[in-house]
Design a protein around this motif. Structure first.
Motif, PDB file in Angstrom:
ATOM      1  N   LEU A  25       0.554  -0.993  -0.213  1.00 23.08           N
ATOM      2  CA  LEU A  25      -0.523   0.196   0.056  1.00 23.08           C
ATOM      3  C   LEU A  25       0.555   1.039   0.226  1.00 23.08           C
ATOM      4  O   LEU A  25       1.952   1.374   0.466  1.00 23.08           O
ATOM      5  CB  LEU A  25      -1.252  -0.170   1.300  1.00 23.08           C
ATOM      6  N   ASP A  26       0.283   2.149  -0.301  1.00 24.78           N
ATOM      7  CA  ASP A  26       0.560   3.471  -0.189  1.00 24.78           C
ATOM      8  C   ASP A  26       0.686   3.944   0.578  1.00 24.78           C
ATOM      9  O   ASP A  26       1.393   5.040   1.578  1.00 24.78           O
ATOM     10  CB  ASP A  26       0.522   4.492  -2.108  1.00 24.78           C
ATOM     11  N   LEU A  50      -7.666  10.192  -3.192  1.00 25.08           N
ATOM     12  CA  LEU A  50      -6.647   9.287  -3.282  1.00 25.08           C
ATOM     13  C   LEU A  50      -6.370   8.191  -4.171  1.00 25.08           C
ATOM     14  O   LEU A  50      -5.004   8.050  -4.959  1.00 25.08           O
ATOM     15  CB  LEU A  50      -6.157   9.142  -1.450  1.00 25.08           C
ATOM     16  N   GLU A  51      -6.950   6.751  -4.381  1.00 25.62           N
ATOM     17  CA  GLU A  51      -7.550   6.183  -5.467  1.00 25.62           C
ATOM     18  C   GLU A  51      -7.020   6.566  -6.929  1.00 25.62           C
ATOM     19  O   GLU A  51      -6.365   6.441  -7.682  1.00 25.62           O
ATOM     20  CB  GLU A  51      -8.549   5.133  -5.194  1.00 25.62           C
ATOM     21  N   SER A  52      -8.020   7.197  -6.946  1.00 31.69           N
ATOM     22  CA  SER A  52      -8.452   8.459  -8.250  1.00 31.69           C
ATOM     23  C   SER A  52      -6.853   9.140  -8.810  1.00 31.69           C
ATOM     24  O   SER A  52      -6.458   9.751  -9.940  1.00 31.69           O
ATOM     25  CB  SER A  52      -9.493   9.575  -8.555  1.00 31.69           C
ATOM     26  N   LEU A  53      -6.363   9.554  -7.978  1.00 36.53           N
ATOM     27  CA  LEU A  53      -4.890  10.411  -7.695  1.00 36.53           C
ATOM     28  C   LEU A  53      -3.461   9.468  -8.022  1.00 36.53           C
ATOM     29  O   LEU A  53      -2.043   9.983  -8.424  1.00 36.53           O
ATOM     30  CB  LEU A  53      -4.540  11.166  -6.891  1.00 36.53           C
ATOM     31  N   GLY A  54      -4.279   8.175  -8.332  1.00 34.06           N
ATOM     32  CA  GLY A  54      -2.914   6.943  -8.617  1.00 34.06           C
ATOM     33  C   GLY A  54      -2.234   6.203  -7.699  1.00 34.06           C
ATOM     34  O   GLY A  54      -1.401   5.683  -7.294  1.00 34.06           O
ATOM     35  N   TYR A  55      -3.155   6.115  -6.349  1.00 32.59           N
ATOM     36  CA  TYR A  55      -2.611   6.321  -4.737  1.00 32.59           C
ATOM     37  C   TYR A  55      -3.063   4.155  -4.611  1.00 32.59           C
ATOM     38  O   TYR A  55      -4.225   4.460  -4.657  1.00 32.59           O
ATOM     39  CB  TYR A  55      -2.666   6.857  -3.773  1.00 32.59           C
TER      40      TYR A  55
END
Length: 601
Positions: A25-26, A50-55
């Motif tokens: 995980l990030d 945050l997921e939508s930003l690539g994390y």
């Protein structure tokens, strides 16, 4: 990973990580609520954003707070951990006005209690430190907003420091968090300092505190030591914070703790309508995680409702909403709301009734401001003591929205259950008629809160005359429509400044009209609100002394005034819970001296 293969939920276990294609995980998010992947739940919003930003984001809900191993199930995250106690302050969630354990938790499976600790934000943050030594820790959510500076804690009856002190977190995000949270994780990932991020607070150590130069960009609050020594310092602090909550012109604040300093950056800019639309249209599953087999009461309350706005122009002294969301109302576009309605209408539980459209109130959608003039504003309310000329809300956009929603082929009814602001409704004649004639499910919630003029002033509420006028209009329009409909008014007992004499105004009204109340509330001082400052100091904001009923023995008389008018089990002991509870709960009995119960495991 292609969108078609994206898992329906954020990973909550090692197996779900593998299904998502993650080897690590990030960011790990920890919450005190059950995991409901829905835009009404703050941790879901932040996770999806945050997921939508690539994390690569994972989530652990309601971990065993006594065991650091409970946080290690998906391994150590690469960048850091975000911690929230959930959609409510944990102390409000756990304890009643009588400092007794509540009988249920609407954010837990089957309403089970004991799933989160008192002061959960601090406990979870310390647990993260034990599980992952040296990791970056960010605080967020309502409890973080309420407790970002030294504040009065009603349940412990004492001044507590900023939650940053006890939690030892690296940074606190206050407010809704969509702007500052991604910036925090970006800087952590790139090894950059966190100073200057609007909507955040940080604790500076001795050396950094000595180097801190506030210039004219930050105002100094009374120190923690001053707040402990002088009750009036809390009132001073509260007034200063309220004056700087305006995101357009608010300055930063700082508060000393010995040789350390908590620095609170200015409020973040509100989201634009386009940005708010995007937040609500992230790929939520719109349901609880499948690991839950029972019902989650909070989800049952909102599953067929739509949040149309954020923020509240009211600034009521007892309410914590402005502390968290601000007083500038942000509205979603009609098209975005209609797309969400399409998604709800396709759910198997949907029976054709939209239970609510709104937010803090059902009649503030598409509020408008003269933003240039608002830059200089230090008011705590756009509506009290009189509506600000820079603020308008005609209600016509709400009428158009409700008519468009009602025309949806799968919709039978659209109701407004958020309650409406009386001071606005009387200036929205077309909306008022539309609501009463078509969008009341037999009962309409209104919140006069009190009827005594002096208490209403302390509450920052409109006059009782507006409530009386609204009653007449409601009855008149209902009769014209041939409908038998009723108002559900909410009254507060034991607000600071309210003695038995002032409460008799409410009692006489209820007696005269033979009303049986369905929803009543005994006052709880929420951290950082003006009501809490009045309760703690025993003074009004102008410095005059006021009566304050503190123990249950002193409170019992006014509680009895409302309880004797009550129909069924309808006592609600705090404003933070009432937006989630359809069936408010009884307050607990008096506690003996020596503190309050802690939840068991």
């Amino acid at each position: 990973m292609t969108p078609s293969k994206r898992p329906l939920f954020l990973p909550t276990s090692r197996k779900e990580m593998e299904q998502a294609g993650y080897d690590e995980l990030d960011i790990l998010l920890i919450t005190g609520d059950c995991y409901v992947d829905h835009p009404s739940f703050g941790v879901a919003i932040i996770g999806r954003l945050l997921e939508s930003l690539g994390y690569r984001v994972g989530l652990i809900a309601q971990p065993d707070w006594k065991d650091p191993e409970a946080l290690k199930i998906m391994g150590r995250p690469r960048i850091g951990c975000g911690v929230t106690s959930g959609n409510m302050d944990s102390m409000v969630n756990i304890y009643t006005v009588g400092r007794r354990l509540r009988k249920d938790d609407c954010f837990s499976e089957n309403g089970e209690i004991g799933k989160r600790p008192p002061h959960a934000l601090t406990v979870y943050a310390q647990l993260v430190r034990q599980a992952f030594p040296g990791i970056n820790v960010q605080l967020g959510g309502l409890e973080a907003s309420f407790r970002r500076v030294a504040h009065y804690d009603y349940w412990q009856d004492k001044i507590r420091p900023s939650v940053l002190i006890d939690s030892k977190a690296d940074v606190l995000v206050y407010g809704m968090g969509e702007r500052p949270t991604p910036e925090v994780y970006r800087r952590w990932a790139e090894g950059l300092p966190l100073d200057g991020i609007r909507g955040t607070a940080r604790l500076l150590g001795k050396k950094a505190a000595e180097a801190f130069d506030p210039k004219d960009q930050y105002l100094e609050l009374p120190s923690y030591e001053e707040t402990l020594a002088d009750k009036d310092a809390l009132m001073t602090s509260t007034r200063m914070i309220e004056a700087e909550m305006n995101y357009l012109g608010g300055r930063g604040l700082f508060q000393r703790y010995g040789d350390r300093i908590v620095v609170i950056e200015p409020p973040p800019e509100v989201l634009t309508p386009e940005e708010l639309d995007k937040v609500h249209e992230l790929p939520y599953a719109r349901m609880p995680h499948p690991k839950y087999k029972g019902r989650i009461p909070a989800f049952e309350t909102i599953k067929d409702s739509i949040q149309a706005v954020r923020g509240c122009p009211g600034g009521c002294a007892f309410c914590g909403l402005v502390v968290h969301q601000g007083r500038h109302v942000m509205s979603r576009s009609e098209d975005s709301i209609m797309r969400e309605l399409d998604a709800i209408a396709d759910q198997p539980f949907f029976k054709g009734t939209v239970s609510d459209v709104g937010g803090a109130a059902g009649n503030i959608y598409q509020s408008r401001y003269d933003l240039e003039r608002c830059r200089r504003c230090k008011r705590s309310s756009c509506l009290y003591p009189a509506p600000c000329p820079n603020y308008t809300c005609t209600g016509l956009e709400i009428v158009r929205l409700l008519r468009r929603m009602s025309a949806h082929p799968k919709v039978k009814h659209v109701y407004i259950n958020s309650g409406i602001r009386l001071d606005l409704a009387l200036r929205q004649p077309e909306l008022l008629r539309e609501l009463i004639s078509k969008h009341v499910s037999g009962h309409l919630k209104v919140a006069p809160e009190h009827l005594n003029p002096e208490v209403l002033k302390l509450m920052r509420k409109s006059s009782a005359e507006e409530f009386y006028k609204f009653m007449e209009l409601f009855e008149k329009i209902s009769k014209e429509c041939g409908k038998e409909q009723y108002l559900i008014p909410l009254f507060i007992s034991n607000f600071p400044g309210c003695s038995g004499k002032e409460m008799k105004t409410v009692d006489d009204f209820l007696e005269k009209h033979h009303w049986s109340l369905q929803q009543v509330q005994d006052y709880i001082p929420l951290p950082m609100t003006m009501g809490a400052a009045m309760y703690y100091t025993g003074k009004a904001p102008d410095g005059r002394e006021i009566v304050v009923n503190r123990g249950l023995a002193e409170r019992r008389e006014q509680i009895g005034v409302l309880k004797k008018r009550r129909s069924g089990n309808a006592i609600n002991s705090d404003p933070a819970r009432r937006c989630w509870e359809k069936a408010p709960r009884r307050p607990g009995r008096n506690r003996p001296a020596g503190g309050f119960k802690k939840p068991g495991r």
